[in-house]
Scaffold this motif. Structure first.
Motif, PDB file in Angstrom:
ATOM      1  N   LEU A  42       0.839  -1.201   0.000  1.00 13.19           N
ATOM      2  CA  LEU A  42       0.000   0.000   0.000  1.00 13.19           C
ATOM      3  C   LEU A  42       0.871   1.246   0.000  1.00 13.19           C
ATOM      4  O   LEU A  42       0.593   2.211  -0.717  1.00 13.19           O
ATOM      5  CB  LEU A  42      -0.924   0.006   1.217  1.00 13.19           C
ATOM      6  N   GLN A  43       1.943   1.226   0.786  1.00  9.72           N
ATOM      7  CA  GLN A  43       2.840   2.373   0.838  1.00  9.72           C
ATOM      8  C   GLN A  43       3.452   2.643  -0.536  1.00  9.72           C
ATOM      9  O   GLN A  43       3.551   3.803  -0.969  1.00  9.72           O
ATOM     10  CB  GLN A  43       3.949   2.132   1.857  1.00  9.72           C
ATOM     11  N   VAL A  44       3.856   1.588  -1.234  1.00 15.16           N
ATOM     12  CA  VAL A  44       4.428   1.741  -2.579  1.00 15.16           C
ATOM     13  C   VAL A  44       3.393   2.321  -3.539  1.00 15.16           C
ATOM     14  O   VAL A  44       3.693   3.205  -4.346  1.00 15.16           O
ATOM     15  CB  VAL A  44       4.964   0.386  -3.092  1.00 15.16           C
ATOM     16  N   GLY A  99       2.125  16.337 -12.553  1.00 18.34           N
ATOM     17  CA  GLY A  99       1.043  17.079 -13.204  1.00 18.34           C
ATOM     18  C   GLY A  99      -0.053  16.207 -13.782  1.00 18.34           C
ATOM     19  O   GLY A  99      -0.955  16.703 -14.466  1.00 18.34           O
ATOM     20  N   LYS A 100      -0.026  14.899 -13.491  1.00 18.89           N
ATOM     21  CA  LYS A 100      -1.053  13.981 -14.006  1.00 18.89           C
ATOM     22  C   LYS A 100      -2.175  13.823 -12.979  1.00 18.89           C
ATOM     23  O   LYS A 100      -2.006  14.160 -11.803  1.00 18.89           O
ATOM     24  CB  LYS A 100      -0.408  12.639 -14.350  1.00 18.89           C
ATOM     25  N   PRO A 101      -3.318  13.306 -13.415  1.00 25.40           N
ATOM     26  CA  PRO A 101      -4.467  13.219 -12.497  1.00 25.40           C
ATOM     27  C   PRO A 101      -4.236  12.310 -11.293  1.00 25.40           C
ATOM     28  O   PRO A 101      -4.788  12.533 -10.220  1.00 25.40           O
ATOM     29  CB  PRO A 101      -5.587  12.650 -13.388  1.00 25.40           C
ATOM     30  N   GLY A 102      -3.455  11.262 -11.467  1.00 23.94           N
ATOM     31  CA  GLY A 102      -3.222  10.310 -10.385  1.00 23.94           C
ATOM     32  C   GLY A 102      -4.301   9.241 -10.329  1.00 23.94           C
ATOM     33  O   GLY A 102      -5.256   9.235 -11.115  1.00 23.94           O
ATOM     34  N   ILE A 103      -4.151   8.332  -9.412  1.00 22.73           N
ATOM     35  CA  ILE A 103      -5.108   7.245  -9.242  1.00 22.73           C
ATOM     36  C   ILE A 103      -6.424   7.816  -8.722  1.00 22.73           C
ATOM     37  O   ILE A 103      -6.429   8.646  -7.806  1.00 22.73           O
ATOM     38  CB  ILE A 103      -4.530   6.179  -8.284  1.00 22.73           C
ATOM     39  N   LYS A 104      -7.539   7.372  -9.279  1.00 23.10           N
ATOM     40  CA  LYS A 104      -8.848   7.904  -8.892  1.00 23.10           C
ATOM     41  C   LYS A 104      -9.170   7.570  -7.431  1.00 23.10           C
ATOM     42  O   LYS A 104      -9.636   8.416  -6.667  1.00 23.10           O
ATOM     43  CB  LYS A 104      -9.930   7.341  -9.807  1.00 23.10           C
ATOM     44  N   GLU A 105      -8.941   6.300  -7.036  1.00 23.99           N
ATOM     45  CA  GLU A 105      -9.219   5.864  -5.666  1.00 23.99           C
ATOM     46  C   GLU A 105      -8.310   4.698  -5.298  1.00 23.99           C
ATOM     47  O   GLU A 105      -8.096   3.802  -6.116  1.00 23.99           O
ATOM     48  CB  GLU A 105     -10.682   5.428  -5.518  1.00 23.99           C
ATOM     49  N   ILE A 106      -7.785   4.755  -4.084  1.00 24.80           N
ATOM     50  CA  ILE A 106      -7.019   3.638  -3.554  1.00 24.80           C
ATOM     51  C   ILE A 106      -7.860   2.990  -2.460  1.00 24.80           C
ATOM     52  O   ILE A 106      -8.141   3.599  -1.430  1.00 24.80           O
ATOM     53  CB  ILE A 106      -5.660   4.101  -2.989  1.00 24.80           C
ATOM     54  N   ASP A 164       1.271   6.996  -6.611  1.00 26.91           N
ATOM     55  CA  ASP A 164       0.206   7.962  -6.875  1.00 26.91           C
ATOM     56  C   ASP A 164       0.717   9.392  -6.664  1.00 26.91           C
ATOM     57  O   ASP A 164       0.424  10.286  -7.471  1.00 26.91           O
ATOM     58  CB  ASP A 164      -0.977   7.675  -5.949  1.00 26.91           C
ATOM     59  N   GLN A 165       1.471   9.601  -5.603  1.00 25.26           N
ATOM     60  CA  GLN A 165       2.049  10.926  -5.346  1.00 25.26           C
ATOM     61  C   GLN A 165       2.995  11.346  -6.473  1.00 25.26           C
ATOM     62  O   GLN A 165       3.027  12.514  -6.876  1.00 25.26           O
ATOM     63  CB  GLN A 165       2.784  10.917  -4.007  1.00 25.26           C
ATOM     64  N   LYS A 166       3.734  10.373  -6.985  1.00 20.43           N
ATOM     65  CA  LYS A 166       4.654  10.640  -8.094  1.00 20.43           C
ATOM     66  C   LYS A 166       3.883  11.061  -9.344  1.00 20.43           C
ATOM     67  O   LYS A 166       4.287  12.003 -10.051  1.00 20.43           O
ATOM     68  CB  LYS A 166       5.485   9.382  -8.375  1.00 20.43           C
ATOM     69  N   LEU A 167       2.785  10.393  -9.618  1.00 22.72           N
ATOM     70  CA  LEU A 167       1.954  10.766 -10.766  1.00 22.72           C
ATOM     71  C   LEU A 167       1.444  12.197 -10.617  1.00 22.72           C
ATOM     72  O   LEU A 167       1.523  13.000 -11.553  1.00 22.72           O
ATOM     73  CB  LEU A 167       0.764   9.815 -10.897  1.00 22.72           C
ATOM     74  N   ARG A 168       0.925  12.521  -9.432  1.00 22.98           N
ATOM     75  CA  ARG A 168       0.344  13.848  -9.197  1.00 22.98           C
ATOM     76  C   ARG A 168       1.409  14.945  -9.230  1.00 22.98           C
ATOM     77  O   ARG A 168       1.156  16.057  -9.712  1.00 22.98           O
ATOM     78  CB  ARG A 168      -0.413  13.862  -7.867  1.00 22.98           C
ATOM     79  N   ALA A 169       2.604  14.598  -8.722  1.00 24.08           N
ATOM     80  CA  ALA A 169       3.698  15.587  -8.713  1.00 24.08           C
ATOM     81  C   ALA A 169       4.156  15.929 -10.135  1.00 24.08           C
ATOM     82  O   ALA A 169       4.686  17.022 -10.378  1.00 24.08           O
ATOM     83  CB  ALA A 169       4.869  15.048  -7.902  1.00 24.08           C
TER      84      ALA A 169
END
Length: 285
Positions: free
Chosen positions: A158-160, A172-179, A165-170
Motif C-alpha cells: 500500500l505504501q508503494v 502534473g497527471k491526475p493520479g489514481i482515482k481511488e485507492i 500515486d504521489q509521483k503521478l500527481r507531482a
C-alpha cells in the motif's frame, strides 16, 4: 564464633546468594526465557499464500517450512505456538509483547526499521500491478491515472502504491482515482475479478503462484510499481530481544547459503529469488 556473628555471616551469605540469583534472573534475555519455558509464541498472518495459508486446519507455506528448518537446528525441543492474526494487528501486537516474534512476510521500509528489528531477507517483495487478463485499458503504469486500485491496509505494498500515486500527481497527471484498502489481499483479488477494481498492488512473489492457480483471469504489468524491496521477519528492538533476532537471522542466512532457501522457494513459488544472504539492504521507501 558467637551466635550473633554466625547469624550475621549467614545473613551476608544469603544476601550474596540472593544478589547473584537476582542478577542472573535480571540478565536472562528473551531467548533465555524461551529456552527455559521450552515454548516460543510466533505471530503469522495465514492469508498470504504462498508464504502462509491454512490447509486442513494447519498453517503451511514457505515461511513455515523455513521457520521449522531454523528452529529444528537452533532451538530443538522448543514447542512452537503459532498465532494466526490479521496483518494490521501483528506489529502493534509485537510492540505490546503479546508474542515473541513475527514469522510472516513483512516488507522492510524506513518507518518499520526505525522501530523494529528485522532479520536478513527471506524473499523479494518488489511490488507489481495485478490486472485482469485481457484488460487492454491497462498497458503501462501511466494508464493507472483515473483508475481504482486496491491493496492491503497497513502493508508495504500500500505504501508503494501511495508513493506511486504521489509521483503521478507531482508530475502534473491526475493520479489514481481511488485507492481502496482491504483487510486481506484475497478480498482485493475478488473485487478485481468482479471488476470492482482495475488493479491490485501486490508483491510479485505472491502473484506468480496466484496467476498460475487461476489461469486466464489475472496477469501483471511488466514495469514494477516501485523500487526493489525485501521481506523479512521481525522482532523487537533492544538488548532483550537481540539474541533471538540474531538466531533467526543467522538461520535464514544459513538456509540461503546451503541451498535450503532456494529449494523452498522453488517448492512454494515455482521460481527462485536472489536475495542478500548476510544483511538487510537499507530500504528505499
Amino acid at each position: 564464633m558467637t551466635r550473633h556473628k554466625q547469624a550475621l555471616s549467614l545473613g551476608w551469605a544469603l544476601l550474596g546468594a540472593a544478589t547473584i540469583f537476582s542478577t542472573a534472573a535480571h540478565s536472562a534475555d528473551q531467548l533465555d526465557r524461551i529456552k527455559a519455558s521450552k515454548t516460543i509464541t510466533i505471530a503469522t498472518e495465514a492469508r498470504y499464500a504462498p508464504f502462509e495459508s491454512v490447509e486442513n486446519g494447519r498453517i503451511v507455506g514457505y515461511d513455515v517450512d523455513l521457520m521449522n528448518y531454523i528452529l529444528e537446528k537452533k532451538l530443538p525441543g522448543v514447542k512452537v505456538k503459532q498465532l494466526d492474526l490479521p496483518f494490521q494487528g501483528i506489529l502493534p501486537g509485537l510492540d505490546a509483547q503479546k508474542f515473541d516474534f513475527v514469522v510472516t512476510a513483512v516488507t522492510v521500509n524506513k518507518q518499520r526499521v526505525e522501530h523494529f528489528a528485522f532479520t536478513v531477507p527471506i524473499a523479494e517483495s518488489t511490488v507489481a500491478l495485478l490486472k485482469r487478463d485481457g484488460d487492454d485499458s491497462l498497458n503501462s503504469l501511466d494508464d493507472l491515472n483515473g483508475k481504482v486500485v486496491g491493496s492491503q491496509a497497513g502493508s508495504g505494498q500500500l505504501q508503494v502504491l501511495q508513493a506511486f500515486d504521489q509521483k503521478l500527481r507531482a508530475s502534473g497527471k491526475p493520479g489514481i482515482k481511488e485507492i481502496k484498502q482491504y483487510v486481506s489481499f484475497d478480498e482485493a483479488y475478488a473485487d478485481l475479478a468482479n471488476k470492482r477494481l482495475d488493479g491490485v498492488a501486490q508483491s510479485l512473489a505472491n502473484l506468480g503462484p496466484l496467476i498460475k492457480a487461476r489461469p486466464g483471469i489475472f496477469t501483471t504489468l511488466k514495469p514494477m510499481l516501485g523500487p526493489t524491496t525485501y521481506f523479512g521477519w521481525v522482532g523487537r528492538k533492544g538488548d532483550d530481544s537481540a539474541q533471538l533476532v540474531k538466531l533467526f537471522s543467522d538461520g535464514i542466512s544459513e538456509a540461503n547459503h546451503d541451498g535450503t532457501m532456494k529449494a523452498l522457494q522453488q517448492k512454494w513459488f515455482g521460481f527462485v529469488m536472489d536475495v542478500p544472504a548476510d544483511q538487510m539492504p537499507a530500504p528505499a521507501l
